[in-house]
Design a protein around this motif. Structure first.
Motif, PDB file in Angstrom:
ATOM      1  N   PHE A 163       0.642  44.474   6.243  1.00 17.40           N
ATOM      2  CA  PHE A 163       1.711  44.822   7.162  1.00 17.40           C
ATOM      3  C   PHE A 163       1.271  44.659   8.610  1.00 17.40           C
TER       4      PHE A 163
ATOM      5  N   VAL B 136       6.702  41.959   4.273  1.00 19.44           N
ATOM      6  CA  VAL B 136       7.239  42.414   2.988  1.00 19.44           C
ATOM      7  C   VAL B 136       6.164  42.377   1.901  1.00 19.44           C
ATOM      8  N   SER B 137       5.206  41.458   2.022  1.00 18.10           N
ATOM      9  CA  SER B 137       4.153  41.341   1.005  1.00 18.10           C
ATOM     10  C   SER B 137       3.307  42.600   0.913  1.00 18.10           C
TER      11      SER B 137
ATOM     12  N   PRO C 145      -2.217  46.910   1.367  1.00 19.18           N
ATOM     13  CA  PRO C 145      -0.897  46.949   2.000  1.00 19.18           C
ATOM     14  C   PRO C 145      -0.927  47.194   3.506  1.00 19.18           C
TER      15      PRO C 145
ATOM     16  N   ALA D 293       4.315  45.306   0.101  1.00 22.91           N
ATOM     17  CA  ALA D 293       4.825  46.060  -1.051  1.00 22.91           C
ATOM     18  C   ALA D 293       4.002  45.827  -2.299  1.00 22.91           C
ATOM     19  N   TRP D 294       3.398  44.645  -2.446  1.00 22.20           N
ATOM     20  CA  TRP D 294       2.593  44.368  -3.636  1.00 22.20           C
ATOM     21  C   TRP D 294       1.144  43.987  -3.274  1.00 22.20           C
ATOM     22  N   SER D 295       0.812  44.047  -2.004  1.00 21.07           N
ATOM     23  CA  SER D 295      -0.511  43.632  -1.551  1.00 21.07           C
ATOM     24  C   SER D 295      -1.610  44.528  -2.101  1.00 21.07           C
TER      25      SER D 295
END
Length: 412
Positions: free
Chosen positions: A104, A92-93, A100, A95-97
């Protein structure tokens, strides 16, 4: 049918060996080779490809067997939501990584790492799992000796530290700590006493030969509860006696330390570190911790995303890499690593997982009837010791991540 014909057909025949037994034996051998490979014991000869291929194969097998053991996987996931939250939050991180795709991808790898631990606990009971781990680490120890003593003798670095076929002496030390833990528990359980005792001694000798303070200190601290745990299982009277004597010893040492520090200005922590060849910066780890603090200040709430910081580290980290001559990929502190990756929620998730594992291992020990049930507690203690100076948890494709989850959920 005559008596003679009966003798000709059946006398002297042994019952056929069940095919399932052969399949189970092959499966155990495959898992032994898996643990040997992910210990990175052959890194000097394979450039770490063996580890990556072993994990890739394990991930595929785990994904394939998910459909066969679907209900068991689901039940384990629902019963261990805290461990499942780690890979879920990692994915889920994205989304703001700041990277990204990487977050994922590594999050999927972390999910598969947890599922591999689940698969081990589906296929093996506690003693069977310890046996598989033991033989994998024992092969790693034998290769370490061969790498150091046989030509071209790559297993000893230029200053005399043993690292076997491992990438560094610390990695070898970690593997040997796991060997000592598993061999000790199997010895107390009564399994192959000569072999397991010899393996435990070999592991301890190799740890000393690494000249690495971290595994030397961690193995001593991890094994220190072993006499108490064994006494608790075998005799509550002996356990009470050991606890009483230990409390007296702690009181004496504590009083002596207080007097030495207060009235004579002694530095026991510095002296302890010096005895293992360390200083207060812990071989530069404090520099990494300063960089982690800067990263946390920059993104305090959600962090950089899982493993995203290391995709494109800042100039300061690149300078530290150049100074140490290593491609450093973690902060050597699990709590800081979690905070940089996930912000304030990271250390909370990590502590929750450690708390669950610790409670389960202590509860198991209190109801234990066999010494092998000490193993989960020792694994949990070892991981707790490593967390402030290494990165055993919340790490994709990590040997200690698998051991930690397995120790918390494996059946008796």
């Amino acid at each position: 049918m005559t008596a003679g014909s009966m003798t000709d057909d059946s006398a002297g025949r042994l019952p056929a060996k069940p095919l399932n037994a052969d399949i189970a034996l092959v499966g155990q051998a495959v898992w032994v080779l898996f643990f040997f490979a992910i210990s990175m014991a052959a890194w000097q000869y394979t450039s770490s490809d063996a580890e990556r291929y072993a994990w890739l194969l394990a991930d595929f097998i785990c994904a394939f067997l998910f459909f066969r053991y679907q209900s068991q996987f689901i039940n384990l996931a629902l019963a261990n939501l805290v461990f499942m939250s780690w890979p879920v939050f990692a994915m889920v991180s994205a989304a703001w990584s700041v990277a990204p795709g990487a977050s994922f991808y590594f999050g999927i790898q972390l999910l598969m790492t947890v599922l591999v631990a689940f698969l081990l606990c589906i296929q093996f009971r506690l003693e069977q799992l310890v046996v598989v781990v033991f033989f994998g680490m024992f092969l790693a120890a034998l290769l370490a000796v061969a790498a150091a003593l046989l030509p071209p003798a790559r297993g000893i670095d230029f200053v005399g530290n043993w690292r076997g076929g491992f990438p560094t002496k610390n990695v070898m030390g970690d593997a040997m700590v796991l060997l000592v833990i598993s061999a000790s528990c199997l010895f107390l359980q009564g399994r192959w006493r000569l072999l397991t005792a010899s393996a435990a001694v070999l592991g301890l000798v190799l740890i000393v030969l690494t000249r690495s303070a971290t595994p030397m200190l961690s193995v001593m601290l991890t094994l220190s509860p072993l006499p108490f745990a064994y006494a608790l299982i075998r005799s509550r009277t002996v356990f009470s006696l050991l606890v009483g004597l230990s409390l007296i010893l702690v009181a004496v040492v504590g009083t002596g330390t207080y007097v030495a520090v207060t009235y004579f200005g002694a530095d026991p922590i510095g002296a302890l570190l010096a005895s293992f060849g360390k200083e207060r910066s812990l071989t530069g780890r404090t520099l990494l911790w300063d960089m982690a603090q800067q990263a946390m200040d920059a993104k305090p709430w959600l962090g950089f995303g899982f493993n995203a910081y290391w995709v494109d580290p800042p100039a300061g980290m690149l300078q530290i890499r150049d100074a140490f001559g290593q491609k450093i990929t973690f902060f050597h502190n699990n709590f800081l690593e979690a905070a940089v990756a996930f912000g304030v929620i990271g250390p909370v998730l990590l502590i929750m997982g450690i708390f669950v594992a610790a409670v389960r291992s202590i509860r198991r020990l209190l109801h234990a009837t066999d010494p092998i049930e000490i193993w989960p507690l020792l694994i949990t203690i070892q991981v707790i010791i490593q967390c402030p100076v290494q990165n055993p948890l919340l790490a994709n494709h990590s040997l200690w991540q698998v051991m930690f989850v397995a120790a918390a959920i494996v059946r008796r």
